[in-house]
Design an enzyme around this catalytic site. Structure first.
Site, PDB file in Angstrom:
ATOM      1  N   HIS A   4       0.855  -1.123   0.054  1.00  0.00           N
ATOM      2  CA  HIS A   4      -0.032  -0.075   0.086  1.00  0.00           C
ATOM      3  C   HIS A   4       0.926   1.161   0.065  1.00  0.00           C
ATOM      4  O   HIS A   4       0.336   2.278  -0.156  1.00  0.00           O
ATOM      5  CB  HIS A   4      -0.862  -0.062   1.216  1.00  0.00           C
ATOM      6  CG  HIS A   4      -2.326   0.569   1.020  1.00  0.00           C
ATOM      7  ND1 HIS A   4      -2.409   1.481  -0.143  1.00  0.00           N
ATOM      8  CD2 HIS A   4      -3.229   0.728   1.731  1.00  0.00           C
ATOM      9  CE1 HIS A   4      -3.715   2.010   0.050  1.00  0.00           C
ATOM     10  NE2 HIS A   4      -4.315   1.671   1.195  1.00  0.00           N
ATOM     11  N   ASP A  26      -2.120   2.178  -4.458  1.00  0.00           N
ATOM     12  CA  ASP A  26      -3.166   2.609  -4.215  1.00  0.00           C
ATOM     13  C   ASP A  26      -4.439   1.602  -4.255  1.00  0.00           C
ATOM     14  O   ASP A  26      -4.259   0.684  -5.192  1.00  0.00           O
ATOM     15  CB  ASP A  26      -3.736   3.905  -4.766  1.00  0.00           C
ATOM     16  CG  ASP A  26      -2.647   4.978  -4.508  1.00  0.00           C
ATOM     17  OD1 ASP A  26      -2.112   4.994  -3.323  1.00  0.00           O
ATOM     18  OD2 ASP A  26      -2.644   5.877  -5.594  1.00  0.00           O
TER      19      ASP A  26
END
Length: 422
Positions: free
Chosen positions: A393, A397
């Site tokens: 992450h 995204d």
């Protein structure tokens, strides 16, 4: 007789030390020339160390799990002749440095870890008549009491001794029998087995810890209708040539990943978190998480983008079998740019796969099951499967992760898309 020193040789890869994973001999054993003395593990390869001469083992470098410096003493032998006094005179500097480093590491761990009571604690001076005996202790009792307990199927460690120093008496046995006991009470098993994590298992633990500590994972789960894909797979297997491998679902997924990363090259990448750099790769080297006897390894299908369905399947079978047989080379076990993980028929409904550091994505497949599926007018039975995929992450995204999985889903649900360039 003279002493012959066998040193840990340079096993390649430019490494300075290796982990001891196996002894084939013990002190006092007679060994022949070229007999295997033990084995060490580097980053990926396990190397056996042969004996250069015939002799008797008089010293071993350490225990399984210890880290040994390259060039340090590995085994010492008593042999006929003059031996090699110069090499046995003193431990080399590399060995001294290794021992010092290990002591420093242990001291650092001791300073940060909670204190744990030693396994063999000093005997307590307090009365022990109020508590049952612990699993590793031998309870105090006369031979006649022991015989009577054995015949009755009673474990004396479960009794409260009322005699001096906690000694178990006939009266204690009588009270225990009078209140009645179940089979579980008569035959308890409080054994605790300590298993040292060494070799490949320790490497796996270290890599998983790095991945879980450094990478903030986001896991995205999507349901996929693989009815059409399974029909196509069955037909291709029925009509395949004898020189071609039988297809599983994985080669189709590999082809789908190749097409998906072509549209999103940031998913086929490594993230160097120390340098703050993403390395995007043109070549798609797909790792296949594979369960072996010692543990999980990730053999690599290189240049999946250049392979057709059957070629990819054949290469996947070759590298995974090599991994299971322990014959895979270092090149075959390193360099993946994105990984597939599957538990096959045991795949469950959902998994949360851990990314193969330093990659940024891993695609997990779960088991196929027939479920009711709404087609707009009615519920119909369809072969359904979940994709459980994780992403780094920090650099991927949630929107991009979802779009990547949706690209794969579209190809698996309409398998003609896997073979046709848009």
């Amino acid at each position: 007789m003279a002493e012959r020193v066998v040193k840990l040789p340079d096993v390649g890869e430019g490494i300075a030390e290796a982990e001891l994973v196996e002894w084939q001999v013990k002190v006092g054993d007679l060994v022949r020339e070229d007999a295997v003395l033990g084995a060490v593990m580097t980053d990926k390869a396990t190397v056996e160390i042969p004996s250069p001469a015939e002799g008797r083992v008089v010293w071993l470098a350490g225990e399984v799990g210890d880290i040994i410096a390259i060039g340090s003493d590995f085994v010492r032998l008593d042999v006929d002749g003059k031996g090699e006094a110069s090499t046995a005179a003193a431990a080399p500097a590399a060995q001294t440095a290794s021992i010092s480093a290990q002591k420093t590491e242990r001291a650092a761990r001791t300073a940060t870890e909670p204190t744990v009571a030693p396994t063999h604690a000093a005997p307590s001076l307090q009365p022990r008549g109020t508590q049952p005996h612990r699993g590793g202790e031998r309870p105090l009792a006369a031979p006649a009491v022991r015989l009577r307990a054995r015949e009755a199927g009673i474990d004396l460690r479960q009794l409260h001794g009322s005699g001096p120093a906690g000694r178990i008496t006939h009266d204690d046995l009588d009270r225990y029998l009078a209140r009645g006991t179940t089979a579980a009470e008569r035959y308890p098993n409080d054994a605790v087995t300590d298993v040292k994590i060494v070799g490949l298992r320790r490497r796996i633990a270290e890599r998983m810890s790095i991945a879980n500590t450094r990478i903030p994972h986001i896991t995205y789960v999507e349901e996929v209708d693989v009815t059409a894909l399974e029909d196509l797979r069955a037909k291709l297997n029925e009509q395949k040539r004898a020189d071609r491998p039988r297809l599983t679902l994985l080669p189709f997924l590999m082809r789908a990943i190749v097409r998906a990363v072509a549209a999103q090259p940031d998913l086929n990448a490594h993230f160097d978190d120390e340098a703050g750099t993403i390395h995007q790769y043109a070549a798609v080297h797909i790792g296949i998480a594979t369960q072996t006897g010692p543990g999980l390894v990730v053999p690599v299908v290189r240049h999946a983008e250049a392979r057709d369905l059957f070629d990819g399947a054949a290469e996947m079978i070759r590298v995974t079998e090599a991994a299971r047989n322990g014959t895979a080379t270092r090149e075959e076990l390193t360099g993946s740019t994105i990984t597939i993980t599957s538990l096959g028929a045991l795949g469950g409904l959902v998994t949360t796969p851990i990314i193969n550091h330093p990659e940024v994505a891993i695609v997990g497949i779960n088991r196929i099951a027939i479920r009711p599926h709404w087609d707009g007018t009615a519920f119909i039975p369809r072969k359904m499967m979940n994709l459980s995929s994780s992403f780094d992450h920090r650099v991927i995204d949630g929107f991009d992760a979802a779009r990547f999985v949706q690209r794969i889903k579209a190809q698996l649900e309409t398998p003609a898309m896997i073979f046709i360039d848009a």
